[in-house]
Design a protein around this motif. Structure first.
Motif, PDB file in Angstrom:
ATOM      1  N   VAL A   1       0.822  -1.215   0.000  1.00 18.95           N
ATOM      2  CA  VAL A   1       0.000   0.000   0.000  1.00 18.95           C
ATOM      3  C   VAL A   1       0.857   1.267   0.000  1.00 18.95           C
ATOM      4  CG1 VAL A   1      -1.738   1.321   1.276  1.00 18.95           C
ATOM      5  CG2 VAL A   1      -1.943  -1.171   1.110  1.00 18.95           C
ATOM      6  N   GLU A   2       1.915   1.290   0.791  1.00 20.78           N
ATOM      7  CA  GLU A   2       2.730   2.501   0.894  1.00 20.78           C
ATOM      8  C   GLU A   2       3.253   2.991  -0.466  1.00 20.78           C
ATOM      9  OE1 GLU A   2       6.057   4.187   3.955  1.00 20.78           O
ATOM     10  OE2 GLU A   2       6.475   2.253   3.027  1.00 20.78           O
ATOM     11  N   PRO A   3       3.750   2.106  -1.353  1.00 19.66           N
ATOM     12  CA  PRO A   3       4.179   2.599  -2.668  1.00 19.66           C
ATOM     13  C   PRO A   3       3.029   3.196  -3.496  1.00 19.66           C
ATOM     14  CG  PRO A   3       5.128   0.439  -2.237  1.00 19.66           C
ATOM     15  CD  PRO A   3       4.141   0.704  -1.147  1.00 19.66           C
ATOM     16  N   LEU A   4       1.813   2.698  -3.304  1.00 21.18           N
ATOM     17  CA  LEU A   4       0.662   3.269  -4.008  1.00 21.18           C
ATOM     18  C   LEU A   4       0.441   4.717  -3.559  1.00 21.18           C
ATOM     19  CD1 LEU A   4      -1.852   0.268  -3.767  1.00 21.18           C
ATOM     20  CD2 LEU A   4      -0.464   0.951  -5.757  1.00 21.18           C
ATOM     21  N   ILE A   5       0.629   4.972  -2.282  1.00 19.59           N
ATOM     22  CA  ILE A   5       0.499   6.324  -1.737  1.00 19.59           C
ATOM     23  C   ILE A   5       1.584   7.230  -2.329  1.00 19.59           C
ATOM     24  CG2 ILE A   5       0.703   7.694   0.390  1.00 19.59           C
ATOM     25  CD1 ILE A   5      -0.590   5.204   1.814  1.00 19.59           C
ATOM     26  N   ALA A   6       2.797   6.690  -2.430  1.00 15.46           N
ATOM     27  CA  ALA A   6       3.908   7.464  -3.004  1.00 15.46           C
ATOM     28  C   ALA A   6       3.652   7.790  -4.477  1.00 15.46           C
ATOM     29  CB  ALA A   6       5.219   6.695  -2.848  1.00 15.46           C
ATOM     30  N   GLN A   7       3.127   6.820  -5.229  1.00 11.79           N
ATOM     31  CA  GLN A   7       2.907   6.999  -6.674  1.00 11.79           C
ATOM     32  C   GLN A   7       1.747   7.943  -6.982  1.00 11.79           C
ATOM     33  OE1 GLN A   7       2.205   2.965  -7.910  1.00 11.79           O
ATOM     34  NE2 GLN A   7       4.237   2.308  -7.263  1.00 11.79           N
ATOM     35  N   THR A   8       0.857   8.148  -6.035  1.00 12.49           N
ATOM     36  CA  THR A   8      -0.328   8.973  -6.291  1.00 12.49           C
ATOM     37  C   THR A   8      -0.265  10.281  -5.503  1.00 12.49           C
ATOM     38  OG1 THR A   8      -1.513   7.715  -4.583  1.00 12.49           O
ATOM     39  CG2 THR A   8      -1.816   7.014  -6.879  1.00 12.49           C
ATOM     40  N   LEU A   9      -0.460  10.207  -4.222  1.00  9.38           N
ATOM     41  CA  LEU A   9      -0.527  11.410  -3.385  1.00  9.38           C
ATOM     42  C   LEU A   9       0.803  12.144  -3.312  1.00  9.38           C
ATOM     43  CD1 LEU A   9      -2.652   9.820  -0.532  1.00  9.38           C
ATOM     44  CD2 LEU A   9      -3.443  11.549  -2.153  1.00  9.38           C
ATOM     45  N   VAL A  10       1.862  11.446  -2.929  1.00  7.84           N
ATOM     46  CA  VAL A  10       3.176  12.082  -2.781  1.00  7.84           C
ATOM     47  C   VAL A  10       3.643  12.637  -4.123  1.00  7.84           C
ATOM     48  CG1 VAL A  10       5.588  11.711  -2.148  1.00  7.84           C
ATOM     49  CG2 VAL A  10       3.774  10.690  -0.756  1.00  7.84           C
ATOM     50  N   ALA A  11       3.456  11.869  -5.199  1.00  8.03           N
ATOM     51  CA  ALA A  11       3.874  12.322  -6.530  1.00  8.03           C
ATOM     52  C   ALA A  11       3.114  13.576  -6.967  1.00  8.03           C
ATOM     53  CB  ALA A  11       3.678  11.209  -7.556  1.00  8.03           C
ATOM     54  N   ALA A  12       1.896  13.762  -6.460  1.00 10.27           N
ATOM     55  CA  ALA A  12       1.097  14.946  -6.795  1.00 10.27           C
ATOM     56  C   ALA A  12       1.423  16.132  -5.885  1.00 10.27           C
ATOM     57  CB  ALA A  12      -0.393  14.605  -6.703  1.00 10.27           C
ATOM     58  N   GLY A  13       2.358  15.931  -4.942  1.00  9.82           N
ATOM     59  CA  GLY A  13       2.747  17.012  -4.049  1.00  9.82           C
ATOM     60  C   GLY A  13       1.843  17.182  -2.840  1.00  9.82           C
ATOM     61  N   VAL A  14       1.046  16.166  -2.546  1.00 10.50           N
ATOM     62  CA  VAL A  14       0.113  16.227  -1.426  1.00 10.50           C
ATOM     63  C   VAL A  14       0.825  15.788  -0.141  1.00 10.50           C
ATOM     64  CG1 VAL A  14      -2.037  15.279  -0.476  1.00 10.50           C
ATOM     65  CG2 VAL A  14      -1.864  15.792  -2.929  1.00 10.50           C
ATOM     66  N   ALA A  15       0.670  16.555   0.916  1.00 10.86           N
ATOM     67  CA  ALA A  15       1.230  16.188   2.225  1.00 10.86           C
ATOM     68  C   ALA A  15       0.381  15.062   2.806  1.00 10.86           C
ATOM     69  CB  ALA A  15       1.231  17.386   3.156  1.00 10.86           C
ATOM     70  N   VAL A  16       1.031  13.971   3.200  1.00 14.58           N
ATOM     71  CA  VAL A  16       0.330  12.788   3.720  1.00 14.58           C
ATOM     72  C   VAL A  16       0.857  12.458   5.109  1.00 14.58           C
ATOM     73  CG1 VAL A  16      -0.158  10.329   3.363  1.00 14.58           C
ATOM     74  CG2 VAL A  16       0.090  11.843   1.380  1.00 14.58           C
ATOM     75  N   THR A  17      -0.077  12.240   6.030  1.00 20.28           N
ATOM     76  CA  THR A  17       0.277  11.787   7.374  1.00 20.28           C
ATOM     77  C   THR A  17      -0.455  10.485   7.640  1.00 20.28           C
ATOM     78  OG1 THR A  17       0.551  14.066   8.132  1.00 20.28           O
ATOM     79  CG2 THR A  17       0.317  12.371   9.829  1.00 20.28           C
ATOM     80  N   VAL A  18       0.309   9.476   8.066  1.00 20.36           N
ATOM     81  CA  VAL A  18      -0.258   8.177   8.428  1.00 20.36           C
ATOM     82  C   VAL A  18      -0.165   8.063   9.949  1.00 20.36           C
ATOM     83  CG1 VAL A  18      -0.001   5.674   8.237  1.00 20.36           C
ATOM     84  CG2 VAL A  18       0.382   7.131   6.236  1.00 20.36           C
ATOM     85  N   TYR A  19      -1.281   7.738  10.559  1.00 19.50           N
ATOM     86  CA  TYR A  19      -1.377   7.643  12.015  1.00 19.50           C
ATOM     87  C   TYR A  19      -1.390   6.181  12.451  1.00 19.50           C
ATOM     88  CZ  TYR A  19      -2.678  12.521  11.623  1.00 19.50           C
ATOM     89  OH  TYR A  19      -2.687  13.859  11.340  1.00 19.50           O
ATOM     90  N   TYR A  20      -0.797   5.917  13.583  1.00 24.32           N
ATOM     91  CA  TYR A  20      -0.799   4.563  14.124  1.00 24.32           C
ATOM     92  C   TYR A  20      -0.962   4.626  15.635  1.00 24.32           C
ATOM     93  CZ  TYR A  20       4.046   5.648  15.240  1.00 24.32           C
ATOM     94  OH  TYR A  20       5.174   6.251  15.724  1.00 24.32           O
ATOM     95  N   PHE A  21      -1.573   3.608  16.188  1.00 21.43           N
ATOM     96  CA  PHE A  21      -1.710   3.450  17.623  1.00 21.43           C
ATOM     97  C   PHE A  21      -0.647   2.486  18.076  1.00 21.43           C
ATOM     98  CE2 PHE A  21      -6.271   4.596  16.945  1.00 21.43           C
ATOM     99  CZ  PHE A  21      -6.313   5.665  17.800  1.00 21.43           C
ATOM    100  N   ASP A  22      -0.254   2.561  19.328  1.00 21.27           N
ATOM    101  CA  ASP A  22       0.679   1.564  19.884  1.00 21.27           C
ATOM    102  C   ASP A  22      -0.046   0.272  20.118  1.00 21.27           C
ATOM    103  OD1 ASP A  22       3.143   2.619  19.869  1.00 21.27           O
ATOM    104  OD2 ASP A  22       3.111   3.339  21.941  1.00 21.27           O
TER     105      ASP A  22
END
Length: 163
Positions: free
Chosen positions: A142-163
């Protein structure tokens, strides 16, 4: 002219329904194509806002006459500067003979639509590790899909996680 490299995905411990950014924010998550809303991240969304669940259920009920299908995205405004992106990236709700319900191609298609909307709105995107909970997906896919779409378009992306 030199261009700066895209900003990498930012990872934060916390709650994706309380995005840590200024300006317009889109909270993205993966939904199934079966009309089910009742487990996983959607519960946190519903606790905070009733509109995304109601809109998803209406969208599913009227699916014969709309675009409800794998890869589709429904944008629901919940506050002046907050939108929810209901992305259909999961076929059914259970692991079966064809593996887990995650559908990476559908997530990629949905992320392309999300990237275009985020650019249009000047929004940042916030999400849990989409497709990797109940959908059974792998973050290393999934992470590379985010890079190829959102990140490549210049969109700031934050992924949240719980412990």
């Amino acid at each position: 002219m030199t261009t700066s490299p895209p900003v990498p995905v930012r990872y934060l411990k916390g709650d994706a329904t309380a995005p840590q950014a200024k300006g317009v924010k889109i909270i993205a998550h993966v939904c199934n194509d079966a009309g089910g809303w009742g487990k996983g991240f959607v519960l946190a969304v519903s606790r905070r806002w009733p509109e995304p669940e109601a809109a998803y259920r209406r969208w599913h009920r009227a699916r014969a006459g709309n675009d409800f299908a794998l890869g589709a995205v429904q944008f629901v405004r919940t506050e002046k500067y907050v939108w929810i992106a209901n992305m259909i990236g999961q076929h059914g709700t259970r692991t079966g003979s064809k593996g887990p319900p995650v559908r990476y191609e559908a997530i990629g298609t949905a992320l392309e639509t999300l990237a275009a909307r985020a650019v249009e709105l000047g929004a940042s995107v916030h999400m849990p590790r989409i497709g990797c909970g109940l959908a059974g997906g792998r973050w290393d896919v999934v992470e590379p899909l985010i890079a190829q779409t959102l990140v490549a378009a210049g969109v700031a992306v934050t992924v949240y996680y719980f412990d």
